[in-house]
Design an enzyme around this catalytic site. Structure first.
Site, PDB file in Angstrom:
ATOM      1  N   GLU A   1      57.583  -6.212 -22.916  1.00 37.03           N
ATOM      2  CA  GLU A   1      57.234  -5.657 -21.603  1.00 37.03           C
ATOM      3  C   GLU A   1      58.136  -4.510 -21.184  1.00 37.03           C
ATOM      4  O   GLU A   1      57.698  -3.577 -20.519  1.00 37.03           O
ATOM      5  CB  GLU A   1      57.315  -6.748 -20.503  1.00 37.03           C
ATOM      6  CG  GLU A   1      56.326  -7.869 -20.626  1.00 37.03           C
ATOM      7  CD  GLU A   1      56.956  -9.102 -21.241  1.00 37.03           C
ATOM      8  OE1 GLU A   1      56.479 -10.197 -20.952  1.00 37.03           O
ATOM      9  OE2 GLU A   1      57.934  -8.959 -21.996  1.00 37.03           O
TER      10      GLU A   1
ATOM     11  N   GLY B   1      65.417 -15.243 -25.058  1.00 38.30           N
ATOM     12  CA  GLY B   1      64.879 -14.616 -26.253  1.00 38.30           C
ATOM     13  C   GLY B   1      65.609 -13.314 -26.511  1.00 38.30           C
ATOM     14  O   GLY B   1      66.285 -12.773 -25.631  1.00 38.30           O
TER      15      GLY B   1
ATOM     16  N   ASN C   1      62.528  -6.250 -24.969  1.00 37.91           N
ATOM     17  CA  ASN C   1      62.639  -7.701 -24.893  1.00 37.91           C
ATOM     18  C   ASN C   1      61.608  -8.324 -25.849  1.00 37.91           C
ATOM     19  O   ASN C   1      60.714  -7.631 -26.344  1.00 37.91           O
ATOM     20  CB  ASN C   1      62.431  -8.164 -23.455  1.00 37.91           C
ATOM     21  CG  ASN C   1      61.020  -7.914 -22.971  1.00 37.91           C
ATOM     22  OD1 ASN C   1      60.495  -6.812 -23.120  1.00 37.91           O
ATOM     23  ND2 ASN C   1      60.394  -8.922 -22.394  1.00 37.91           N
ATOM     24  N   PRO C   2      61.713  -9.624 -26.158  1.00 44.38           N
ATOM     25  CA  PRO C   2      60.890 -10.229 -27.215  1.00 44.38           C
ATOM     26  C   PRO C   2      59.384 -10.043 -27.066  1.00 44.38           C
ATOM     27  O   PRO C   2      58.675  -9.951 -28.069  1.00 44.38           O
ATOM     28  CB  PRO C   2      61.268 -11.707 -27.149  1.00 44.38           C
ATOM     29  CG  PRO C   2      62.654 -11.708 -26.625  1.00 44.38           C
ATOM     30  CD  PRO C   2      62.717 -10.581 -25.650  1.00 44.38           C
ATOM     31  N   CYS C   3      58.889  -9.994 -25.849  1.00 50.27           N
ATOM     32  CA  CYS C   3      57.444  -9.845 -25.651  1.00 50.27           C
ATOM     33  C   CYS C   3      57.017  -8.393 -25.462  1.00 50.27           C
ATOM     34  O   CYS C   3      55.824  -8.099 -25.378  1.00 50.27           O
ATOM     35  CB  CYS C   3      56.984 -10.665 -24.453  1.00 50.27           C
ATOM     36  SG  CYS C   3      57.235 -12.442 -24.665  1.00 50.27           S
TER      37      CYS C   3
ATOM     38  N   CYS D   1      65.390 -12.682 -21.091  1.00 53.67           N
ATOM     39  CA  CYS D   1      65.059 -11.682 -22.106  1.00 53.67           C
ATOM     40  C   CYS D   1      66.243 -10.754 -22.336  1.00 53.67           C
ATOM     41  O   CYS D   1      66.642 -10.025 -21.424  1.00 53.67           O
ATOM     42  CB  CYS D   1      63.837 -10.869 -21.670  1.00 53.67           C
ATOM     43  SG  CYS D   1      62.352 -11.870 -21.483  1.00 53.67           S
TER      44      CYS D   1
END
Length: 216
Positions: free
Chosen positions: A200, A44, A196-198, A16
């Site tokens: 978190e 990502g 980061n892409p998600c 990430c």
């Protein structure tokens, strides 16, 4: 971690990443190059696109800017082509701040499930304390870039557009910029205005996170 599996030819233990995008042709395409390299290595990417000038803004050498969303489409097509680590498509998140002149288009760009817009992206809106106060007080909100006000809207109308779209179409998310900065213990060195892409972990540009452990 996907790229730590025994059969993975390409080992990448931190998947990430965040990058920056500067408001110039060189800056945008250098970031696209960085994005492609990260995608190829199995990672990502997350970034904030608020530095990019709004759509139809006049350029110093003539012509008009195509706007940050048009460049997101370029990043999206690149991500669709490159398989991360040779196995899967790259994940992304793009954040645009709530006072950017193109924010209304950004909020609605992925509306509907059949438009195939930004399929490799999560999108989120960077929210400030000042905006939430304007919503509470039902006052006007300026959409601005580079010290110039491009449009003035009702804060509640913009908030309603965001909430309605999130309810009906699952995006955008929200990122509370001032809240994150209050907890940023590296404030003296960097701003944390991306994830980061998600989503978190909040991070500055050119950072990475590790979401797993290795059993040694």
């Amino acid at each position: 971690i996907a790229n730590a599996r025994p059969f993975s030819k390409l080992k990448n233990y931190n998947n990430c990443f965040t990058i920056d995008i500067e408001d110039s042709m060189d800056g945008i395409y250098m970031s696209l190059y960085e994005d492609a390299l990260i995608s190829k290595s199995g990672g990502g990417v997350g970034f904030n696109i608020s530095k990019l000038r709004p759509k139809d803004d006049k350029l110093s050498k003539g012509g008009e800017a195509s706007g940050p969303i048009s460049f997101l489409r370029v990043f999206n097509e690149s991500a669709k082509i490159i398989k991360t680590g040779g196995e899967r498509r790259s994940a992304h998140i793009a954040i645009m701040n709530i006072d950017h002149p193109d924010i209304e288009e950004f909020i609605t760009v992925k509306r509907g499930s059949l438009n195939n817009e930004l399929t490799q992206f999560n999108i989120s809106v960077g929210i400030t304390d000042a905006f939430m106060k304007a919503v509470e007080d039902d006052t006007d909100w300026n959409l601005q870039w580079g010290g110039k006000v491009y449009k003035t809207v009702k804060a509640r109308d913009l908030y309603d557009l965001l909430v309605k779209n999130a309810y009906e179409h699952n995006e955008p998310g929200v990122f509370f910029l001032d809240t994150v900065e209050r907890y940023n213990n590296g404030y003296w060195a960097f701003k944390m205005d991306r994830t980061n892409p998600c989503g978190e972990i909040c991070m500055p540009s050119y950072s990475l996170c590790c979401l797993a452990s290795l059993n040694l």
